[in-house]
Design a protein around this motif. Structure first.
Motif, PDB file in Angstrom:
ATOM      1  N   MET A  41      11.374  47.385  53.165  1.00  0.00           N
ATOM      2  CA  MET A  41      10.715  48.527  52.973  1.00  0.00           C
ATOM      3  C   MET A  41      11.153  49.965  53.375  1.00  0.00           C
ATOM      4  O   MET A  41      11.018  50.960  52.536  1.00  0.00           O
ATOM      5  CB  MET A  41       9.081  48.269  53.462  1.00  0.00           C
ATOM      6  N   GLN A  42      11.499  49.962  54.680  1.00  0.00           N
ATOM      7  CA  GLN A  42      12.093  51.244  55.060  1.00  0.00           C
ATOM      8  C   GLN A  42      13.403  51.668  54.301  1.00  0.00           C
ATOM      9  O   GLN A  42      13.681  52.715  53.867  1.00  0.00           O
ATOM     10  CB  GLN A  42      12.478  50.984  56.654  1.00  0.00           C
ATOM     11  N   MET A  43      14.283  50.739  54.213  1.00  0.00           N
ATOM     12  CA  MET A  43      15.574  50.829  53.199  1.00  0.00           C
ATOM     13  C   MET A  43      15.129  51.173  52.173  1.00  0.00           C
ATOM     14  O   MET A  43      15.947  52.272  51.486  1.00  0.00           O
ATOM     15  CB  MET A  43      16.345  49.507  53.252  1.00  0.00           C
ATOM     16  N   GLU A  44      14.363  50.620  51.230  1.00  0.00           N
ATOM     17  CA  GLU A  44      13.847  51.074  49.940  1.00  0.00           C
ATOM     18  C   GLU A  44      13.423  52.515  49.852  1.00  0.00           C
ATOM     19  O   GLU A  44      13.725  53.145  49.096  1.00  0.00           O
ATOM     20  CB  GLU A  44      12.916  50.265  49.427  1.00  0.00           C
ATOM     21  N   GLN A  45      12.299  52.837  50.972  1.00  0.00           N
ATOM     22  CA  GLN A  45      11.761  53.814  50.728  1.00  0.00           C
ATOM     23  C   GLN A  45      13.055  55.293  51.205  1.00  0.00           C
ATOM     24  O   GLN A  45      13.115  56.237  50.374  1.00  0.00           O
ATOM     25  CB  GLN A  45      10.587  54.089  52.015  1.00  0.00           C
ATOM     26  N   GLU A  46      13.720  55.006  52.106  1.00  0.00           N
ATOM     27  CA  GLU A  46      14.796  55.874  52.389  1.00  0.00           C
ATOM     28  C   GLU A  46      15.892  56.026  51.395  1.00  0.00           C
ATOM     29  O   GLU A  46      16.325  57.194  51.139  1.00  0.00           O
ATOM     30  CB  GLU A  46      15.604  55.328  53.745  1.00  0.00           C
ATOM     31  N   ALA A  47      16.141  54.853  50.569  1.00  0.00           N
ATOM     32  CA  ALA A  47      17.035  54.986  49.432  1.00  0.00           C
ATOM     33  C   ALA A  47      16.199  55.888  48.346  1.00  0.00           C
ATOM     34  O   ALA A  47      17.092  56.463  47.360  1.00  0.00           O
ATOM     35  CB  ALA A  47      17.353  53.467  48.777  1.00  0.00           C
ATOM     36  N   SER A  48      15.026  56.337  48.239  1.00  0.00           N
ATOM     37  CA  SER A  48      14.370  56.727  47.103  1.00  0.00           C
ATOM     38  C   SER A  48      14.227  58.212  47.292  1.00  0.00           C
ATOM     39  O   SER A  48      13.776  58.774  46.549  1.00  0.00           O
ATOM     40  CB  SER A  48      12.813  55.928  46.921  1.00  0.00           C
ATOM     41  N   LEU A  49      14.603  58.569  48.636  1.00  0.00           N
ATOM     42  CA  LEU A  49      14.479  59.905  48.958  1.00  0.00           C
ATOM     43  C   LEU A  49      15.533  60.723  48.558  1.00  0.00           C
ATOM     44  O   LEU A  49      16.741  60.223  48.638  1.00  0.00           O
ATOM     45  CB  LEU A  49      14.450  60.044  50.443  1.00  0.00           C
ATOM     46  N   LYS A  50      15.432  62.187  48.304  1.00  0.00           N
ATOM     47  CA  LYS A  50      16.515  63.001  47.799  1.00  0.00           C
ATOM     48  C   LYS A  50      17.011  63.462  49.240  1.00  0.00           C
ATOM     49  O   LYS A  50      16.287  64.130  49.970  1.00  0.00           O
ATOM     50  CB  LYS A  50      15.925  64.212  46.952  1.00  0.00           C
ATOM     51  N   GLU A  51      18.336  63.531  49.401  1.00  0.00           N
ATOM     52  CA  GLU A  51      18.943  64.191  50.727  1.00  0.00           C
ATOM     53  C   GLU A  51      18.620  65.696  51.113  1.00  0.00           C
ATOM     54  O   GLU A  51      18.466  65.835  52.248  1.00  0.00           O
ATOM     55  CB  GLU A  51      20.338  63.950  50.584  1.00  0.00           C
ATOM     56  N   LYS A  52      18.482  66.271  49.827  1.00  0.00           N
ATOM     57  CA  LYS A  52      18.219  67.792  50.223  1.00  0.00           C
ATOM     58  C   LYS A  52      16.946  68.119  50.395  1.00  0.00           C
ATOM     59  O   LYS A  52      16.615  69.135  50.897  1.00  0.00           O
ATOM     60  CB  LYS A  52      18.605  68.579  48.998  1.00  0.00           C
ATOM     61  N   ASP A  53      15.922  67.011  50.275  1.00  0.00           N
ATOM     62  CA  ASP A  53      14.286  67.429  50.488  1.00  0.00           C
ATOM     63  C   ASP A  53      14.102  67.463  51.846  1.00  0.00           C
ATOM     64  O   ASP A  53      14.556  66.527  52.588  1.00  0.00           O
ATOM     65  CB  ASP A  53      13.551  66.494  49.730  1.00  0.00           C
ATOM     66  N   ILE A  54      13.310  68.278  52.157  1.00  0.00           N
ATOM     67  CA  ILE A  54      12.784  68.003  53.658  1.00  0.00           C
ATOM     68  C   ILE A  54      11.688  67.064  53.714  1.00  0.00           C
ATOM     69  O   ILE A  54      10.706  67.243  53.061  1.00  0.00           O
ATOM     70  CB  ILE A  54      12.160  69.586  54.347  1.00  0.00           C
ATOM     71  N   VAL A  55      11.797  66.146  54.444  1.00  0.00           N
ATOM     72  CA  VAL A  55      10.948  65.010  54.656  1.00  0.00           C
ATOM     73  C   VAL A  55      10.753  64.436  56.029  1.00  0.00           C
ATOM     74  O   VAL A  55      11.866  64.590  56.778  1.00  0.00           O
ATOM     75  CB  VAL A  55      11.484  63.539  53.952  1.00  0.00           C
ATOM     76  N   PHE A  56       9.405  64.240  56.426  1.00  0.00           N
ATOM     77  CA  PHE A  56       9.199  63.717  57.747  1.00  0.00           C
ATOM     78  C   PHE A  56       8.887  62.395  57.705  1.00  0.00           C
ATOM     79  O   PHE A  56       7.826  61.939  56.915  1.00  0.00           O
ATOM     80  CB  PHE A  56       8.045  64.535  58.242  1.00  0.00           C
ATOM     81  N   LEU A  57       9.394  61.576  58.349  1.00  0.00           N
ATOM     82  CA  LEU A  57       9.433  60.125  58.072  1.00  0.00           C
ATOM     83  C   LEU A  57       8.800  59.554  59.353  1.00  0.00           C
ATOM     84  O   LEU A  57       9.201  59.993  60.626  1.00  0.00           O
ATOM     85  CB  LEU A  57      10.929  59.299  58.290  1.00  0.00           C
ATOM     86  N   ASP A  58       7.964  58.919  59.213  1.00  0.00           N
ATOM     87  CA  ASP A  58       7.037  58.014  60.029  1.00  0.00           C
ATOM     88  C   ASP A  58       7.868  56.883  60.639  1.00  0.00           C
ATOM     89  O   ASP A  58       7.935  55.815  59.945  1.00  0.00           O
ATOM     90  CB  ASP A  58       5.746  57.526  59.558  1.00  0.00           C
ATOM     91  N   ARG A  59       8.552  56.818  61.631  1.00  0.00           N
ATOM     92  CA  ARG A  59       9.713  56.065  61.922  1.00  0.00           C
ATOM     93  C   ARG A  59      10.984  55.803  60.942  1.00  0.00           C
ATOM     94  O   ARG A  59      10.751  56.492  59.812  1.00  0.00           O
ATOM     95  CB  ARG A  59       9.372  54.668  62.189  1.00  0.00           C
TER      96      ARG A  59
END
Length: 178
Positions: free
Chosen positions: A70-88
């Protein structure tokens, strides 16, 4: 970390009972992009499919791999340039594998080689709490917290420790240390 991929992702982490989800929720209410905590989501998903908490937790490797997927799938879906706060984040899995005395899976080792985060915020521990998804006792929670700190230090990430403060002050402290 010397990674080819650079992101604008910030990890909010720490052991159980540190207030991660509270901080993530407050950041989201302020308009920031955030992610969910995958261990609890995995438990809830499996519970909705008819499994008991005991069944879900009994196969530790399956549980850890389910959360990692689940974590890998979510991180793969994020855009590298976007500011994102990850819960773990993916490296948290290393700490849990150590705590559970599991050998690392190849999938985890390969995923760790690819991770990139702007900064890691480790929340200081709050008073011990237990709920349906949290099965660790207070001593285990302390051990997991220390393992998480050790993992991020050993991986060479930039870390900021967030002291125990009222939730909105914790968010302010975090935002002042981006």
């Amino acid at each position: 970390m010397n990674k080819t991929k650079q992101t604008n992702w910030y990890v909010i982490t720490g052991g159980p009972s540190t207030g991660k989800t509270t901080i993530i929720d407050l950041l989201q209410k302020q308009g920031y992009s955030t992610t969910i905590e995958h261990a609890r989501h995995y438990i809830d998903t499996m519970h909705d499919e008819g499994h008991t908490i005991e069944e879900i937790r009994s196969n530790k490797r399956k549980f850890q791999l389910g959360v990692l997927d689940m974590q890998m799938e979510q991180e793969a879906s994020l855009k590298e340039k976007d500011i994102v706060f990850l819960d773990r984040a993916i490296p948290d899995a290393l700490a849990y594998y150590q705590f559970l005395k599991l050998d690392y899976d190849e999938k985890l080792i390969n995923a760790i080689k690819e991770v990139s985060y702007k900064k890691i915020f480790i929340l200081d521990r709050l008073p011990f709490t237990k709920d349906y998804a949290r099965t660790e006792n207070e001593e285990d929670q302390k051990n997991i917290h220390q393992l998480i700190i050790d993992v991020y230090i050993n991986l060479g990430f930039s870390i900021v420790f967030i002291p125990v403060l009222p939730p909105l002050e914790r968010v302010e402290y975090l935002l002042n240390n981006l």
